[in-house]
Scaffold this motif. Sequence first.
Motif, PDB file in Angstrom:
ATOM      1  N   MET A 198       0.848  -1.186   0.000  1.00  0.00           N
ATOM      2  CA  MET A 198       0.000   0.000   0.000  1.00  0.00           C
ATOM      3  C   MET A 198       0.886   1.238   0.000  1.00  0.00           C
ATOM      4  SD  MET A 198      -3.284  -0.630  -0.090  1.00  0.00           S
ATOM      5  CE  MET A 198      -3.812   1.018   0.380  1.00  0.00           C
ATOM      6  N   VAL A 199       0.478   2.254  -0.774  1.00  0.00           N
ATOM      7  CA  VAL A 199       1.233   3.495  -0.868  1.00  0.00           C
ATOM      8  C   VAL A 199       0.330   4.650  -0.452  1.00  0.00           C
ATOM      9  CG1 VAL A 199       2.696   4.954  -2.313  1.00  0.00           C
ATOM     10  CG2 VAL A 199       2.469   2.505  -2.835  1.00  0.00           C
ATOM     11  N   ARG A 200       0.778   5.428   0.516  1.00  0.00           N
ATOM     12  CA  ARG A 200       0.023   6.615   0.941  1.00  0.00           C
ATOM     13  C   ARG A 200       0.375   7.791   0.035  1.00  0.00           C
ATOM     14  NH1 ARG A 200       1.006   6.459   7.492  1.00  0.00           N
ATOM     15  NH2 ARG A 200      -0.599   4.930   8.027  1.00  0.00           N
ATOM     16  N   CYS A 201      -0.250   7.849  -1.117  1.00  0.00           N
ATOM     17  CA  CYS A 201      -0.021   8.963  -2.025  1.00  0.00           C
ATOM     18  C   CYS A 201      -0.733  10.211  -1.494  1.00  0.00           C
ATOM     19  CB  CYS A 201      -0.538   8.626  -3.418  1.00  0.00           C
ATOM     20  SG  CYS A 201       0.236   7.173  -4.168  1.00  0.00           S
ATOM     21  N   SER A 202      -0.270  11.361  -1.917  1.00  0.00           N
ATOM     22  CA  SER A 202      -0.878  12.592  -1.429  1.00  0.00           C
ATOM     23  C   SER A 202      -2.277  12.802  -1.988  1.00  0.00           C
ATOM     24  CB  SER A 202       0.008  13.795  -1.773  1.00  0.00           C
ATOM     25  OG  SER A 202       0.239  13.871  -3.174  1.00  0.00           O
ATOM     26  N   GLU A 203      -2.554  12.234  -3.172  1.00  0.00           N
ATOM     27  CA  GLU A 203      -3.844  12.446  -3.818  1.00  0.00           C
ATOM     28  C   GLU A 203      -4.647  11.160  -4.006  1.00  0.00           C
ATOM     29  OE1 GLU A 203      -4.928  15.412  -4.449  1.00  0.00           O
ATOM     30  OE2 GLU A 203      -3.058  16.503  -4.022  1.00  0.00           O
ATOM     31  N   ALA A 204      -4.169  10.052  -3.482  1.00  0.00           N
ATOM     32  CA  ALA A 204      -4.843   8.780  -3.714  1.00  0.00           C
ATOM     33  C   ALA A 204      -4.381   7.746  -2.698  1.00  0.00           C
ATOM     34  CB  ALA A 204      -4.559   8.273  -5.125  1.00  0.00           C
ATOM     35  N   ALA A 205      -5.201   6.718  -2.538  1.00  0.00           N
ATOM     36  CA  ALA A 205      -4.766   5.492  -1.869  1.00  0.00           C
ATOM     37  C   ALA A 205      -4.419   4.503  -2.976  1.00  0.00           C
ATOM     38  CB  ALA A 205      -5.876   4.939  -0.981  1.00  0.00           C
ATOM     39  N   PHE A 206      -3.224   3.951  -2.941  1.00  0.00           N
ATOM     40  CA  PHE A 206      -2.738   3.115  -4.042  1.00  0.00           C
ATOM     41  C   PHE A 206      -2.238   1.792  -3.481  1.00  0.00           C
ATOM     42  CE2 PHE A 206       0.222   1.635  -7.273  1.00  0.00           C
ATOM     43  CZ  PHE A 206      -0.438   1.943  -8.456  1.00  0.00           C
ATOM     44  N   GLY A 207      -2.531   0.705  -4.191  1.00  0.00           N
ATOM     45  CA  GLY A 207      -2.050  -0.598  -3.771  1.00  0.00           C
ATOM     46  C   GLY A 207      -1.656  -1.443  -4.960  1.00  0.00           C
ATOM     47  N   TYR A 208      -0.677  -2.329  -4.763  1.00  0.00           N
ATOM     48  CA  TYR A 208      -0.265  -3.210  -5.856  1.00  0.00           C
ATOM     49  C   TYR A 208       0.337  -4.490  -5.316  1.00  0.00           C
ATOM     50  CZ  TYR A 208       4.679  -1.818  -5.174  1.00  0.00           C
ATOM     51  OH  TYR A 208       5.939  -1.610  -4.659  1.00  0.00           O
ATOM     52  N   THR A 209       0.347  -5.490  -6.180  1.00  0.00           N
ATOM     53  CA  THR A 209       1.034  -6.741  -5.896  1.00  0.00           C
ATOM     54  C   THR A 209       1.508  -7.325  -7.210  1.00  0.00           C
ATOM     55  OG1 THR A 209       0.876  -8.894  -4.768  1.00  0.00           O
ATOM     56  CG2 THR A 209      -1.038  -8.190  -6.035  1.00  0.00           C
ATOM     57  N   VAL A 210       2.535  -8.163  -7.164  1.00  0.00           N
ATOM     58  CA  VAL A 210       3.123  -8.737  -8.365  1.00  0.00           C
ATOM     59  C   VAL A 210       2.964 -10.248  -8.322  1.00  0.00           C
ATOM     60  CG1 VAL A 210       5.192  -8.933  -9.787  1.00  0.00           C
ATOM     61  CG2 VAL A 210       4.787  -6.842  -8.466  1.00  0.00           C
ATOM     62  N   SER A 211       2.412 -10.819  -9.387  1.00  0.00           N
ATOM     63  CA  SER A 211       2.195 -12.260  -9.457  1.00  0.00           C
ATOM     64  C   SER A 211       3.521 -12.980  -9.663  1.00  0.00           C
ATOM     65  CB  SER A 211       1.242 -12.587 -10.606  1.00  0.00           C
ATOM     66  OG  SER A 211       1.892 -12.405 -11.849  1.00  0.00           O
ATOM     67  N   PRO A 212       3.557 -14.287  -9.424  1.00  0.00           N
ATOM     68  CA  PRO A 212       4.803 -15.037  -9.626  1.00  0.00           C
ATOM     69  C   PRO A 212       5.346 -14.950 -11.052  1.00  0.00           C
ATOM     70  CG  PRO A 212       3.266 -16.324  -8.323  1.00  0.00           C
ATOM     71  CD  PRO A 212       2.512 -15.122  -8.802  1.00  0.00           C
ATOM     72  N   ASP A 213       4.488 -14.715 -12.040  1.00  0.00           N
ATOM     73  CA  ASP A 213       4.979 -14.617 -13.420  1.00  0.00           C
ATOM     74  C   ASP A 213       5.233 -13.176 -13.844  1.00  0.00           C
ATOM     75  OD1 ASP A 213       2.404 -13.703 -13.675  1.00  0.00           O
ATOM     76  OD2 ASP A 213       1.842 -15.062 -15.297  1.00  0.00           O
ATOM     77  N   GLY A 214       5.251 -12.238 -12.890  1.00  0.00           N
ATOM     78  CA  GLY A 214       5.675 -10.885 -13.186  1.00  0.00           C
ATOM     79  C   GLY A 214       4.597  -9.904 -13.587  1.00  0.00           C
ATOM     80  N   GLU A 215       3.339 -10.255 -13.441  1.00  0.00           N
ATOM     81  CA  GLU A 215       2.264  -9.326 -13.767  1.00  0.00           C
ATOM     82  C   GLU A 215       1.900  -8.505 -12.527  1.00  0.00           C
ATOM     83  OE1 GLU A 215      -1.635  -9.352 -16.600  1.00  0.00           O
ATOM     84  OE2 GLU A 215      -1.359 -11.090 -15.309  1.00  0.00           O
ATOM     85  N   THR A 216       1.869  -7.194 -12.670  1.00  0.00           N
ATOM     86  CA  THR A 216       1.544  -6.307 -11.569  1.00  0.00           C
ATOM     87  C   THR A 216       0.057  -5.961 -11.608  1.00  0.00           C
ATOM     88  OG1 THR A 216       3.755  -5.324 -11.560  1.00  0.00           O
ATOM     89  CG2 THR A 216       2.007  -4.064 -10.490  1.00  0.00           C
ATOM     90  N   TYR A 217      -0.634  -6.204 -10.517  1.00  0.00           N
ATOM     91  CA  TYR A 217      -2.032  -5.824 -10.353  1.00  0.00           C
ATOM     92  C   TYR A 217      -2.079  -4.615  -9.426  1.00  0.00           C
ATOM     93  CZ  TYR A 217      -3.187 -10.471 -12.190  1.00  0.00           C
ATOM     94  OH  TYR A 217      -3.302 -11.578 -12.979  1.00  0.00           O
TER      95      TYR A 217
END
Length: 377
Positions: A198-217
Motif C-alpha cells: 500500500m502506498v500513501r499517495c498525497s492524492e490517492a490510496a494506491f495498492g499493488y502486488t506482483v504475481s509469480p509470473d511478473g504481472e503487476t495488479y
Amino acid sequence: MARILVIGGGTGGTATALALHKAGFDVEVHEAHPDTAEDLGAFLTLAGNGMRALAQIDATDAVTAIGFPLRSMRLLDATGAEVATGPLGEADDPLLRFRCLRRGDLNSALQKEASRRGVPVRHSARLASVEEGPDSVTARFTDGSSATGDLLIGADGLNSTVRKAIAPDARPVYAAQRVFYGRTRDARPPGEGEQFTMVRCSEAAFGYTVSPDGETYWFARVTDDPLTAEELTRGGWRDPLVSLLRRDTGPAADIVAATGPGTGDVLVTNATEIPPGTPWRSARTLLVGDAAHGASPATGQGASMALEDAVVLAKSLRDTPDTGTGLALYEALRRPRVEHNTVVSGSLSRGGRGGTVPRPREEDLPRLLDWDTAVSG
C-alpha cells in the motif's frame, strides 16, 4: 427437499449454491452474463475469513488452483519509503492465506465446481421480475422463460433486480471515491514475492502486488465527484491518473504509466455502498452479498463477506425448522457484521467521515462458519 433459485452466478451467488447443495437443498443458478468472464480485467483479494468460508464448502482446491497467495503487507509513504511491514492475516495456514485472483477466473472456477457437483448454472438468464405466491416464488427472465422454487436468493450485485422486488426505493449511494484498477507486465515495482504493498499517495490510496509470473495488479482510490455513465465507459483514464500520481515520487505513477491497451488498460468505477438498514428479505426472497450489503472497496472485504454469507445462510436453513425461521436467524447473525464493514469501509473512503456501529466479536467467526457446528441466535 426445498428448491432454491439463486439469481447471480458471481462469487457470492455460486458459493451460496455450493453451500446450499452441501446442506442438502435442490439449488440452481441463473446468471445474466453469457459466460464466466465478467470483469475479466479486474482483480480482487480474498482475505483469511473468505478462505475459511471456502474451506467449509469444500472449495479450497478449486480456488487455490488459480491466482497466488499473499503472505505479507507493507506500507510506503508518498516518497516510496517503507513505513511498516508485517504478515498478512494467518499467513502460516495454507487454508487461510490471503489470495489474489482475477475476478473472472474466480467466477469461472466456482461455476465449474458447481457444475462438477451437479448444480445447474444457466447463463444468459437475465432476470426481469420476481413474483411471490403463498407457496412458491417465480423468477421471470427477459427471454420469456421462468423458474419456480420455494425460495429465491438474490446475489445479483449492487444494481440488483431482486432488490427492487424487496426494497424498491433502496439505491446504492456514492462512497466519495473513484476506483481505478489495472494490470501490466511492463512494470517492475519494488517488493518481495507474495506481498501486497500500500502506498500513501498525497492524492490517492494506491495498492499493488506482483504475481509469480511478473504481472503487476494495482488499484487507486481517488476522492472526487462521481463519474457519469458516459465517463465510466469512455476510457482514456491512464494519463490523467498518471499526472495526479506524479505529484509524489513513489512507485505508483510508473506502475500506472506502464499499463496499456495490451494488458487491459485502466478501468474505473464509482465506489458505492448499500445504506445500512436496507431490507434484505420477504417471505420467500432473500438478498446476499453486494445486493444486500455492498460496501466501498476500502476494506477489501466484499468477496469475503459474500463467502461468509453463503456458509451462514446454508447452516441457518439447515438447522432451523422452516424457511421463515432460517431467514430471520440468518439476518440476525449477519447484519451486525456486514453493516460494520460497510460503515468502516465508507468511513475510510470518506477520509474518516461517517457513522459508527458496534464491532462484532471476531473470535465468534470460526465457530459460526464451522460447518459441523450448529448455528444459534
